[in-house]
Motif scaffolding. Structure first.
Motif, mmCIF file in Angstrom:
data_model
loop_
_atom_site.group_PDB
_atom_site.id
_atom_site.type_symbol
_atom_site.label_atom_id
_atom_site.label_comp_id
_atom_site.label_asym_id
_atom_site.label_seq_id
_atom_site.Cartn_x
_atom_site.Cartn_y
_atom_site.Cartn_z
ATOM 1 N N PRO A 23 0.815 -1.226 0.000
ATOM 2 C CA PRO A 23 0.000 0.000 0.000
ATOM 3 C C PRO A 23 0.845 1.270 0.000
ATOM 4 N N TRP A 24 2.003 1.196 0.636
ATOM 5 C CA TRP A 24 2.852 2.382 0.672
ATOM 6 C C TRP A 24 3.409 2.681 -0.714
ATOM 7 N N PHE A 25 3.918 1.650 -1.394
ATOM 8 C CA PHE A 25 4.500 1.869 -2.723
ATOM 9 C C PHE A 25 3.446 2.122 -3.791
ATOM 10 N N LEU A 26 2.346 1.389 -3.749
ATOM 11 C CA LEU A 26 1.355 1.471 -4.828
ATOM 12 C C LEU A 26 0.263 2.509 -4.604
ATOM 13 N N LEU A 27 0.098 2.969 -3.369
ATOM 14 C CA LEU A 27 -0.977 3.928 -3.103
ATOM 15 C C LEU A 27 -0.461 5.228 -2.501
ATOM 16 N N MET A 28 0.266 5.147 -1.397
ATOM 17 C CA MET A 28 0.686 6.372 -0.717
ATOM 18 C C MET A 28 1.720 7.160 -1.511
ATOM 19 N N LEU A 29 2.689 6.487 -2.096
ATOM 20 C CA LEU A 29 3.699 7.200 -2.869
ATOM 21 C C LEU A 29 3.079 7.954 -4.040
ATOM 22 N N PRO A 30 2.198 7.315 -4.849
ATOM 23 C CA PRO A 30 1.540 8.090 -5.911
ATOM 24 C C PRO A 30 0.636 9.205 -5.378
ATOM 25 N N LEU A 31 -0.057 8.970 -4.258
ATOM 26 C CA LEU A 31 -0.941 10.009 -3.711
ATOM 27 C C LEU A 31 -0.160 11.245 -3.292
ATOM 28 N N VAL A 32 0.980 11.053 -2.674
ATOM 29 C CA VAL A 32 1.766 12.197 -2.212
ATOM 30 C C VAL A 32 2.335 12.971 -3.394
ATOM 31 N N CYS A 33 2.568 12.289 -4.491
ATOM 32 C CA CYS A 33 3.106 12.966 -5.679
ATOM 33 C C CYS A 33 2.028 13.722 -6.455
ATOM 34 N N LEU A 34 0.753 13.420 -6.189
ATOM 35 C CA LEU A 34 -0.329 14.136 -6.874
ATOM 36 C C LEU A 34 -0.427 15.565 -6.354
ATOM 37 N N ASN A 40 -10.003 17.680 -6.601
ATOM 38 C CA ASN A 40 -11.113 18.321 -7.328
ATOM 39 C C ASN A 40 -11.459 17.620 -8.631
ATOM 40 N N TRP A 41 -10.722 16.586 -8.998
ATOM 41 C CA TRP A 41 -11.049 15.844 -10.212
ATOM 42 C C TRP A 41 -12.388 15.159 -10.017
ATOM 43 N N PRO A 42 -13.199 15.051 -11.072
ATOM 44 C CA PRO A 42 -14.559 14.489 -10.915
ATOM 45 C C PRO A 42 -14.588 13.088 -10.309
ATOM 46 N N TRP A 43 -13.703 12.195 -10.736
ATOM 47 C CA TRP A 43 -13.719 10.844 -10.180
ATOM 48 C C TRP A 43 -13.280 10.842 -8.719
ATOM 49 N N ALA A 44 -12.380 11.766 -8.360
ATOM 50 C CA ALA A 44 -11.928 11.858 -6.974
ATOM 51 C C ALA A 44 -13.061 12.349 -6.072
ATOM 52 N N LYS A 45 -13.833 13.325 -6.566
ATOM 53 C CA LYS A 45 -14.976 13.810 -5.783
ATOM 54 C C LYS A 45 -16.003 12.714 -5.564
ATOM 55 N N GLU A 46 -16.239 11.907 -6.604
ATOM 56 C CA GLU A 46 -17.201 10.802 -6.483
ATOM 57 C C GLU A 46 -16.698 9.746 -5.500
ATOM 58 N N PHE A 73 -9.531 12.973 0.385
ATOM 59 C CA PHE A 73 -9.290 12.142 -0.792
ATOM 60 C C PHE A 73 -8.312 10.997 -0.469
ATOM 61 N N ALA A 74 -7.208 11.308 0.211
ATOM 62 C CA ALA A 74 -6.211 10.283 0.546
ATOM 63 C C ALA A 74 -6.789 9.241 1.499
ATOM 64 N N LEU A 150 0.578 11.161 7.243
ATOM 65 C CA LEU A 150 -0.192 10.101 6.592
ATOM 66 C C LEU A 150 0.713 9.266 5.695
ATOM 67 N N PHE A 151 1.651 9.926 5.038
ATOM 68 C CA PHE A 151 2.592 9.234 4.152
ATOM 69 C C PHE A 151 3.531 8.319 4.938
ATOM 70 N N VAL A 152 3.959 8.729 6.127
ATOM 71 C CA VAL A 152 4.941 7.980 6.888
ATOM 72 C C VAL A 152 4.297 6.932 7.799
#
Length: 182
Positions: A23-34, A40-46, A73-74, A150-152
């Motif tokens: 989860p850290w490599f595949l989810l948290m690392l990409p989330l922190v880079c966003l 505010n993206w439509p799919w993120a709001k949904e 969102f995170a 949250l990232f750490v």
């Protein structure tokens, strides 16, 4: 031995560690880079709308954040991906059992209860720590509402119960798929 073979052997010997780091490599690392505007993206709001309907604590956890939209969102991504991490943990546990690299101890409800008490106790201790007057951040807010916390650390508290459930389910599921544990 190639890198892929050594990585596969490590994953077979340590399925818990591997699944806790995914989860850290595949989810948290990409989330922190966003960027912060990703919330505010439509799919993120949904996603946030659906996740906060299921888990109302997401709103209360993110209410004290510096960037509440991104934190909401995170946290939604972490909670919604939880069943996936349970499935991945179960698959990794079944692979380890079938490989017969070492004696696999059956994990039962007592393992889940001990893990739940340890993590629940840690969160209770973190929640009861009062911030010093010159420090305006308490640990609970820092771990679950701030990007770095949250990232750490925060992702681990959220995904750990899902991973533990998957590892516990590996033994009964392996029997269901025809592997008899000795």
């Amino acid at each position: 031995m190639t890198f892929v073979q050594s990585a596969n052997e490590y994953a077979l010997r340590n399925p818990g560690q591997v699944v806790w780091m995914l989860p850290w490599f595949l989810l948290m690392l990409p989330l922190v880079c966003l960027p912060s505007g990703a919330a505010n993206w439509p799919w993120a709001k949904e996603l946030v709308s659906v996740a906060t309907d299921w888990i109302p604590m997401i709103n209360s956890m993110s209410s004290r954040a510096v960037d509440p939209q991104w934190t909401r969102f995170a946290l939604s991504c972490l909670w919604v991906s939880g069943p996936f991490w349970t499935l991945v943990a179960a698959i990794c546990g079944i692979r380890t059992l079938k490989a017969k690299l070492y004696k696999q101890e059956p994990l039962g409800f007592s393992y889940f209860l001990k893990t739940f008490l340890v993590f629940g106790g840690a969160i209770l201790v973190i929640a009861t720590m009062k911030p010093r007057p010159w420090k305006r951040v308490d640990m609970l807010t820092y771990f679950f509402a701030e990007r770095f916390g949250l990232f750490v650390v925060g992702w681990f508290f959220i995904t750990s119960m899902f991973v533990v459930l998957g590892l516990i389910a590996a033994l009964p599921l392996s029997r269901l798929f025809g592997y008899k544990y000795d």
